[in-house]
Write a protein that holds these residues in place. Structure first.
Motif, PDB file in Angstrom:
ATOM      1  N   ARG A   1       0.555  -1.102   0.042  1.00 60.02           N
ATOM      2  CA  ARG A   1       0.155  -0.018  -0.046  1.00 60.02           C
ATOM      3  C   ARG A   1       0.892   1.258   0.258  1.00 60.02           C
ATOM      4  N   SER A   2       1.841   1.310   0.625  1.00 55.71           N
ATOM      5  CA  SER A   2       2.799   2.383   0.913  1.00 55.71           C
ATOM      6  C   SER A   2       3.443   2.478  -0.652  1.00 55.71           C
ATOM      7  N   MET A   3       4.227   1.432  -1.170  1.00 57.84           N
ATOM      8  CA  MET A   3       4.689   1.519  -2.383  1.00 57.84           C
ATOM      9  C   MET A   3       3.727   2.146  -3.526  1.00 57.84           C
ATOM     10  N   LEU A   4       2.557   1.656  -3.616  1.00 66.90           N
ATOM     11  CA  LEU A   4       1.595   2.110  -4.306  1.00 66.90           C
ATOM     12  C   LEU A   4       1.110   3.524  -4.211  1.00 66.90           C
ATOM     13  N   ALA A   5       0.959   4.139  -2.945  1.00 64.43           N
ATOM     14  CA  ALA A   5       0.745   5.356  -2.815  1.00 64.43           C
ATOM     15  C   ALA A   5       1.810   6.329  -3.237  1.00 64.43           C
ATOM     16  N   THR A   6       3.239   6.021  -3.058  1.00 62.88           N
ATOM     17  CA  THR A   6       4.160   6.657  -3.274  1.00 62.88           C
ATOM     18  C   THR A   6       4.236   6.670  -4.689  1.00 62.88           C
ATOM     19  N   ALA A   7       3.846   5.755  -5.589  1.00 63.91           N
ATOM     20  CA  ALA A   7       4.030   5.832  -7.133  1.00 63.91           C
ATOM     21  C   ALA A   7       2.868   6.677  -7.508  1.00 63.91           C
ATOM     22  N   VAL A   8       1.761   6.457  -6.939  1.00 60.82           N
ATOM     23  CA  VAL A   8       0.650   7.525  -7.244  1.00 60.82           C
ATOM     24  C   VAL A   8       0.955   8.942  -7.116  1.00 60.82           C
ATOM     25  N   ILE A   9       1.612   9.194  -5.813  1.00 65.96           N
ATOM     26  CA  ILE A   9       1.937  10.492  -5.457  1.00 65.96           C
ATOM     27  C   ILE A   9       2.976  11.330  -6.421  1.00 65.96           C
ATOM     28  N   GLU A  10       3.942  10.388  -6.915  1.00 66.02           N
ATOM     29  CA  GLU A  10       4.937  10.699  -7.808  1.00 66.02           C
ATOM     30  C   GLU A  10       4.441  10.822  -9.075  1.00 66.02           C
ATOM     31  N   SER A  11       3.524  10.416  -9.641  1.00 62.02           N
ATOM     32  CA  SER A  11       2.911  10.130 -10.917  1.00 62.02           C
ATOM     33  C   SER A  11       1.526  11.289 -11.143  1.00 62.02           C
ATOM     34  N   ALA A  12       1.293  11.744 -10.067  1.00 60.33           N
ATOM     35  CA  ALA A  12       0.044  12.639  -9.910  1.00 60.33           C
ATOM     36  C   ALA A  12      -0.234  13.476 -11.276  1.00 60.33           C
ATOM     37  N   PRO A  13       1.176  14.207 -11.513  1.00 61.78           N
ATOM     38  CA  PRO A  13       0.819  15.040 -12.364  1.00 61.78           C
ATOM     39  C   PRO A  13       0.668  14.488 -14.117  1.00 61.78           C
ATOM     40  N   ILE A  14       1.401  13.277 -14.183  1.00 60.66           N
ATOM     41  CA  ILE A  14       1.108  12.366 -15.303  1.00 60.66           C
ATOM     42  C   ILE A  14      -0.364  11.818 -15.184  1.00 60.66           C
ATOM     43  N   ILE A  15      -0.652  11.458 -14.206  1.00 61.35           N
ATOM     44  CA  ILE A  15      -2.036  10.797 -13.995  1.00 61.35           C
ATOM     45  C   ILE A  15      -3.075  12.010 -14.677  1.00 61.35           C
ATOM     46  N   LYS A  16      -2.747  13.027 -13.950  1.00 62.80           N
ATOM     47  CA  LYS A  16      -3.661  14.188 -14.429  1.00 62.80           C
ATOM     48  C   LYS A  16      -3.937  14.476 -15.895  1.00 62.80           C
ATOM     49  N   ASP A  17      -2.762  14.386 -16.422  1.00 64.59           N
ATOM     50  CA  ASP A  17      -2.820  14.939 -17.733  1.00 64.59           C
ATOM     51  C   ASP A  17      -3.398  13.692 -18.824  1.00 64.59           C
ATOM     52  N   TYR A  18      -3.268  12.555 -18.419  1.00 66.59           N
ATOM     53  CA  TYR A  18      -3.668  11.166 -19.156  1.00 66.59           C
ATOM     54  C   TYR A  18      -4.951  10.558 -18.791  1.00 66.59           C
ATOM     55  N   VAL A  19      -5.416  10.638 -17.466  1.00 64.61           N
ATOM     56  CA  VAL A  19      -6.627   9.981 -17.011  1.00 64.61           C
ATOM     57  C   VAL A  19      -7.619  10.874 -16.687  1.00 64.61           C
ATOM     58  N   ALA A  20      -8.793  10.509 -17.351  1.00 62.34           N
ATOM     59  CA  ALA A  20      -9.876  11.816 -17.247  1.00 62.34           C
ATOM     60  C   ALA A  20     -10.688  11.469 -16.014  1.00 62.34           C
ATOM     61  N   THR A  21     -10.949  10.476 -15.359  1.00 59.68           N
ATOM     62  CA  THR A  21     -11.546  10.022 -14.347  1.00 59.68           C
ATOM     63  C   THR A  21     -10.654   9.373 -13.254  1.00 59.68           C
ATOM     64  N   ARG A  22     -10.151  10.441 -12.356  1.00 62.28           N
ATOM     65  CA  ARG A  22      -8.991  10.248 -11.379  1.00 62.28           C
ATOM     66  C   ARG A  22      -9.722   9.751  -9.718  1.00 62.28           C
ATOM     67  N   LYS A  23     -10.925   9.621  -9.712  1.00 60.60           N
ATOM     68  CA  LYS A  23     -11.462   9.416  -8.216  1.00 60.60           C
ATOM     69  C   LYS A  23     -11.117   8.196  -7.858  1.00 60.60           C
ATOM     70  N   PRO A  24     -10.761   6.886  -8.752  1.00 63.99           N
ATOM     71  CA  PRO A  24     -10.285   5.988  -7.902  1.00 63.99           C
ATOM     72  C   PRO A  24      -8.764   6.013  -7.362  1.00 63.99           C
ATOM     73  N   PHE A  25      -8.152   7.107  -7.818  1.00 63.68           N
ATOM     74  CA  PHE A  25      -6.610   7.375  -7.298  1.00 63.68           C
ATOM     75  C   PHE A  25      -6.999   8.330  -6.029  1.00 63.68           C
ATOM     76  N   ARG A  26      -7.972   9.293  -6.112  1.00 67.77           N
ATOM     77  CA  ARG A  26      -7.972  10.346  -4.976  1.00 67.77           C
ATOM     78  C   ARG A  26      -8.842   9.280  -3.918  1.00 67.77           C
ATOM     79  N   ASN A  27      -9.775   8.362  -4.159  1.00 71.46           N
ATOM     80  CA  ASN A  27     -10.126   7.349  -2.908  1.00 71.46           C
ATOM     81  C   ASN A  27      -8.999   6.830  -2.397  1.00 71.46           C
ATOM     82  N   PHE A  28      -8.071   6.252  -3.050  1.00 66.01           N
ATOM     83  CA  PHE A  28      -6.947   5.447  -2.562  1.00 66.01           C
ATOM     84  C   PHE A  28      -6.039   6.314  -1.706  1.00 66.01           C
ATOM     85  N   LEU A  29      -5.849   7.494  -2.231  1.00 71.48           N
ATOM     86  CA  LEU A  29      -4.995   8.348  -1.460  1.00 71.48           C
ATOM     87  C   LEU A  29      -5.615   9.163  -0.162  1.00 71.48           C
ATOM     88  N   ILE A  30      -6.889   9.201  -0.224  1.00 71.56           N
ATOM     89  CA  ILE A  30      -7.582   9.677   0.993  1.00 71.56           C
ATOM     90  C   ILE A  30      -7.421   8.719   2.057  1.00 71.56           C
TER      91      ILE A  30
END
Length: 177
Positions: A8-37
């Motif tokens: 979970r920690s590794m995944l969170a780190t990956a999502v946090i570091e990739s957030a700007p890229i995810i924002k640019d390429y993924v339209a629906t980002r709620k699953p990422f936000r839910n995980f990070l919340i």
């Protein structure tokens, strides 16, 4: 369980570091936000406030451009309010007042009603008290109470407060078995 936390920690780190890229390429980002919340809430409860801050900051990055309107794809007013309030609380706990102030201002400017604004006023009061501005802290709470249509005494005195405290103590005692 330990492995789950590690992954979970590794995944969170990956999502946090990739957030700007995810924002640019993924339209629906709620699953990422839910995980990070969820990750931020767990981190905050265990005292890892800086980890929680990083998670909330990434959630904010992953919000859509018009974050306060519900009628847009992948936007939830309630989610935005929750993220901003939780992030502000973490920033405040860490003594990062500028960041907390920015988020609290956004909440107070965009929240739809006094009930939604109340936690921001309380956090703002706490922040101002930490900064030594007791008058500002009082005024923030006063603004909150007035917005909630709660009558306050404009001329509080110690005898009036003592009388009210006695009344409340009697009321509480009467309710207890």
């Amino acid at each position: 369980h330990i492995h789950d936390d590690k992954y979970r920690s590794m995944l969170a780190t990956a999502v946090i570091e990739s957030a700007p890229i995810i924002k640019d390429y993924v339209a629906t980002r709620k699953p990422f936000r839910n995980f990070l919340i969820e990750y931020a809430n767990a981190a905050s409860k265990t005292g890892l406030r800086s980890t929680a801050i990083n998670s909330y900051a990434s959630c904010i990055v992953l919000l859509q451009d018009d974050i306060w309107k519900d009628d847009i794809l992948d936007v939830s007013y309630g989610e935005t309010l929750q993220i901003f309030t939780s992030a502000a609380e973490c920033y405040l706990f860490q003594g990062q007042h500028n960041e907390a102030s920015h988020l609290l201002h956004a909440i107070l400017s965009n929240a739809r009603n006094p009930v939604d604004k109340a936690p921001a006023w309380i956090l703002q009061s706490r922040m101002l008290a930490q900064l030594g501005d007791s008058t500002g802290a009082f005024n923030s709470l006063r603004e909150c109470l007035m917005a909630l249509d709660i009558t306050i005494d404009e001329d509080p005195t110690f005898p009036k407060c003592d009388k009210e405290l006695r009344r409340l103590c009697e009321a509480v005692s009467a309710v207890q078995p």
